[in-house]
Scaffold this active site. Structure first.
Site, short mmCIF file in Angstrom:
data_model
loop_
_atom_site.label_atom_id
_atom_site.label_comp_id
_atom_site.label_asym_id
_atom_site.label_seq_id
_atom_site.Cartn_x
_atom_site.Cartn_y
_atom_site.Cartn_z
N GLU A 1 0.83 -1.31 -0.09
CA GLU A 1 0.00 -0.14 -0.12
C GLU A 1 0.89 1.20 -0.08
OE1 GLU A 1 -2.34 0.77 3.46
OE2 GLU A 1 -3.11 2.66 2.47
N ASP B 1 10.20 6.39 14.45
CA ASP B 1 10.04 7.83 14.23
C ASP B 1 10.39 8.52 15.44
OD1 ASP B 1 7.11 9.80 13.37
OD2 ASP B 1 9.11 10.18 13.67
N ASP C 1 11.07 12.33 16.90
CA ASP C 1 10.51 13.56 16.42
C ASP C 1 11.07 14.66 17.62
OD1 ASP C 1 7.41 14.71 15.22
OD2 ASP C 1 8.90 15.76 16.40
#
Lengths: 429, 416
Positions: free
Chosen positions: A51, A116, A118
């Protein structure tokens, strides 16, 4: 103004519609990208069942995109010029046909393990910036995070194929492509992320790191890495003991009241963060061994260092098999910067502030082409065009693409071996 | 045997089967309420004198029959599945901890042998949980070469000597950094053998429940006697678990609340929900996970989706305010992201996407969630001994008492 400053274009998001088509036509590394996500064709339909999601202009968001091959992917991306591309999971069926499948039958099967990190998650320990901003004073946090997490993924979990990517604005992502990683369950991904999580607690927590009596070797290793940066990052750049407000904030982490009072008194006696920290360290060392009462504070020096520097990752991003994450080499709409891979070996030299933005890249191509136009002499046969040089080699994107190249070639040998093994089994040659 | 790999063979009367199923359900519920092995021993001794308790004797045919029966009963409902997983795993752990050296050695040896023979069959070879079980047994056995030694080391609580298994099979120990892991192999001390085995038990049962889910839609339902049996046991189980329907299904006036009523009734919220509510009133925004949890909570107390949309729109249309009370130009607003927020809220109510009727999460889950995220609004569901938390609770309680005469009346009533 110097020559380079005069010609340096400044990016604004309104320029996206103009530059994106050029970027996607001439610079996006489709071939490498496809070689990666196809994984050597070892598993049939791996690429076609992947996807992708596109964010088009005006915030139009389209999920369940999928492509039958590299050519179709190129065509679609160039046609739609998405502002953002996300990569999702490999499903049981082609995502673009998911509506024709019974909902319970359409499942996310595999995906790279991702992380991730951040910068906003460090707001409570950064004094220079907040929110989406970053600067050279706080960027070392990312360097430390990359080194610590990468070593753990390599040495502890045995993951060999790791791609670190700059997210374009305020953080970094890690993609782990080992076969074992792609097959991990949700619980396993969560557990790996938990293993790497140390700083815990919400807004109202003062002390966010609690070390047990025996410190786990991976944490000790991280402390070693942090120590390499601590003086420069925490004591110099962030100046965490620079004034009364800062040192009260830092030392509030000490659990034992008496020790804290003691150390606070020492602060006034020194003139800068470095000396204050040294003073604190010495006092802590001399007291801790003797006094049984301050057992809670036995590791408070390390805990403060860890609270200010240890990686803070978002567990939820790593857990979900169907979680969509921004793709490497797409463009960050707000900054125009390309999400470029970071080479871990050279992480100390990586500078997010010189990562090219697309207007800069497009200008670089034009300038190169102008300088290298083939000469046309009157009367002669025009010289046949030399094999066209890939456009990215004319720009500052070249090194970043080489990082992706190394990542992919590192895996290709393994795919070849697998293909051979499979064809041996099947008997078709 | 303890791992319930193969169902029992034999013949049994339908009425007995139903009785054993009910007996086991009651027993499993009692296990979950049990706190510690002492209470478990007491529970067991109570049962020895009661009827039909032979279906709970470890390893007996009736034990296996009732276990596999419950797999069929619970496989289709999420809450019942979760109940069965937790309760049977607890039972496994208690039984394990009550075995002596020779019993334990025997169980491990025979399970190892049985699983090895199972894997010759294609259906078992495809079962990932069984393969993991086999591989783990092989690796544990290989570390010292005899089950007797393994058990001896476990009983001696040996922490220095370890066996190696893939880290995916020791997740809880890895996540809490209780053990070393090198190049993907977890170094598990023998003292933690029970943790590994209970994890394996759970995954075998999980896989078994998945399989049961695919079976139940076939011949079992065409046969009236079995479909009645399963139906009766399901109702029985639901009643035991005290299942209630969530407010999303209610359309009646008596149980729904409106957004205006929220303002009036908010003082009745538990502290863990009242705190984010107050933050929302002040700042007109919540962090992502806090917003999700609060939305689910409001759903469960009876706020219909239309009222929920109005509620969030009212707050998110106002300008965002920061911690110091200043209005800021935030990135999120109803005006900018109306479509996204609407979709998200409707999704939580089971009206979009995968149409799952999401439940509000338990206190335990909220504590874990908020520990992981450093930026989420701290709630008082968070367990803590810190001074700041205590003062927070203190100010919360005093503000409650000041604002709420109702609470004072309640307290006074209590005293009388």
């Amino acid at each position: 103004m110097t020559e380079s400053e005069k010609s340096k274009p400044t990016y604004s998001p309104d320029e996206l519609p103009e530059y994106l088509p050029v970027y996607y036509k001439r610079l996006f590394p489709y071939s490498l990208y496809f070689r990666w996500l196809n994984y050597g064709g070892v598993q049939k339909n791996y690429f076609t069942n992947r996807e992708f999601s596109f964010t088009l202009k005006d915030d139009v968001y389209i999920r369940y995109q999928s492509f039958s091959d590299q050519q179709e992917m190129e065509k679609q991306i160039q046609r739609q010029c998405p502002y953002k591309i996300d990569i999702g999971a490999v499903y049981s069926h082609k995502p673009k046909e998911h509506k024709t499948v019974k909902p319970t039958a359409f499942q996310a099967l595999e995906k790279e393990l991702v992380f991730d990190i951040d910068m906003t998650d460090y707001d409570d320990v950064r004094s220079c910036c907040q929110g989406a901003d970053i600067c050279p004073k706080c960027w070392p946090l990312m360097k430390m995070a990359i080194k610590i997490v990468d070593r753990a993924l390599d040495e502890d979990f045995g993951f060999d194929h790791r791609l670190w990517v700059y997210s374009g604005r305020r953080g970094v992502h890690c993609w782990i492509a080992d076969e074992a990683a792609r097959k991990l369950s949700q619980n396993a991904r969560g557990a790996v992320a938990e293993y790497l999580s140390l700083v815990k607690g919400g807004e109202n927590n003062v002390r966010k790191v609690h070390l047990p009596e025996n410190i786990h070797p991976s944490i000790e290793r991280a402390i070693g890495i942090i120590n390499d940066y601590f003086d420069d990052y925490a004591l110099d750049k962030q100046d965490i003991l620079g004034d009364k407000e800062s040192w009260q904030k830092a030392l509030a982490i000490i659990p034992d009241d008496n020790l804290r009072e003691d150390v606070l008194k020492l602060m006034e006696k020194e003139k800068n963060s470095k000396d204050r920290w040294e003073s604190f360290r010495m006092r802590h060392m001399s007291l801790v061994d003797g006094d049984a009462n301050i057992r809670k504070s036995r590791h408070c020096c390390k805990e403060i260092g860890l609270q200010y520097c240890y990686p803070r990752l978002d567990v939820n991003v790593s857990k979900g098999i169907n979680h969509l994450l921004k793709s490497p080499f797409c463009v960050h709409p707000k900054t125009g910067k390309v999400c470029v891979p970071i080479s871990v070996k050279d992480v100390d030299r990586f500078d997010p502030f010189t990562v090219p933005d697309i207007s800069q890249l497009c200008t670089e191509i034009d300038e190169y082409d102008k300088k290298n136009k083939p000469e046309v002499i009157e009367g002669d046969q025009p010289t046949p065009p030399k094999r066209r040089m890939k456009d990215y080699k004319k720009t500052s994107l070249m090194q970043s693409i080489e990082v992706l190249e190394q990542f992919v070639t590192g895996m290709e040998k393994g795919w070849q071996e697998k293909r051979l093994a499979m064809s041996d089994q099947k008997g078709d040659f | 045997m303890a791992f319930y790999i193969k169902p029992a063979d034999g013949v049994i009367s339908l009425s007995n089967l139903e009785r054993f199923g009910k007996k086991r359900l009651i027993f499993l519920l009692a296990i979950l309420r049990c706190d510690g092995t002492e209470n478990f021993k007491r529970l067991i001794s109570k049962l020895e004198t009661t009827l039909d308790s032979d279906c709970l004797i470890e390893g007996s045919k009736r034990d296996r029959a009732s276990h596999f029966l419950l797999r069929l009963v619970c496989c289709e409902d999420v809450e019942m599945k979760d109940f069965l997983l937790r309760a049977e795993t607890e039972l496994f752990c208690y039984r394990f901890s009550n075995m002596n050296t020779s019993e334990l050695t025997h169980i491990l040896k025979s399970t190892h042998k049985f699983v090895s023979s199972c894997l010759g069959f294609q259906s078992c070879a495809k079962d990932e949980a069984l393969c993991d079980l086999y591989m783990t047994f092989e690796m544990i056995y290989a570390s010292v070469g005899s089950w007797k030694t393994v058990v001896k080391k476990y009983m001696k609580d040996c922490t220095r000597e370890t066996f190696q298994i893939p880290f995916q099979l020791a997740l809880s120990l890895i996540a809490s950094r209780q053990i070393l892991v090198t190049k993907g192999l977890a170094q598990v001390p023998f003292s933690k053998l029970h943790v590994i085995l209970s994890y394996l038990f759970r995954s075998v049962l999980c896989k078994g429940l998945e399989k049961a889910g695919t079976i139940s839609s076939t011949s079992l339902y065409n046969e009236k006697r079995t479909s009645d049996l399963l139906h009766n046991l399901r109702i029985f189980c639901q009643r035991l678990l005290g299942k209630t329907q969530t407010a999303a299904l209610f359309t009646g006036q008596e149980t729904a609340i409106t957004c205006d009523e929220i303002k009036q009734e908010a003082y009745l919220f538990p502290p863990c929900m009242y705190y984010p509510y107050r933050v929302l009133l002040q700042r007109h925004r919540l962090r992502h996970h806090s917003r999700i949890q609060f939305t689910l909570f409001l759903k469960e107390v009876g706020l219909p989706v239309t009222e929920a949309l109005t509620f969030w729109k009212d707050e998110y249309s106002l300008p965002e305010v920061d911690k110091s009370g200043k209005e800021i130009n935030g990135e999120r607003s109803w005006q900018k992201d109306k479509k996204r927020y609407t979709y998200n809220i409707r999704h939580l109510y089971g009206l979009e996407g995968s149409r799952i009727d999401y439940k509000a999460h338990s206190c335990k889950f909220l504590q874990i969630l908020l520990e992981a995220g450093t930026r989420e609004e701290a709630s008082l569901a968070y367990q803590s001994r810190k001074l700041t938390e205590v003062s927070l609770l203190d100010s919360y309680l005093s503000s409650m008492i000041m604002n709420c005469q109702f609470a004072t009346t309640l307290l006074l009533d209590d005293i009388h």
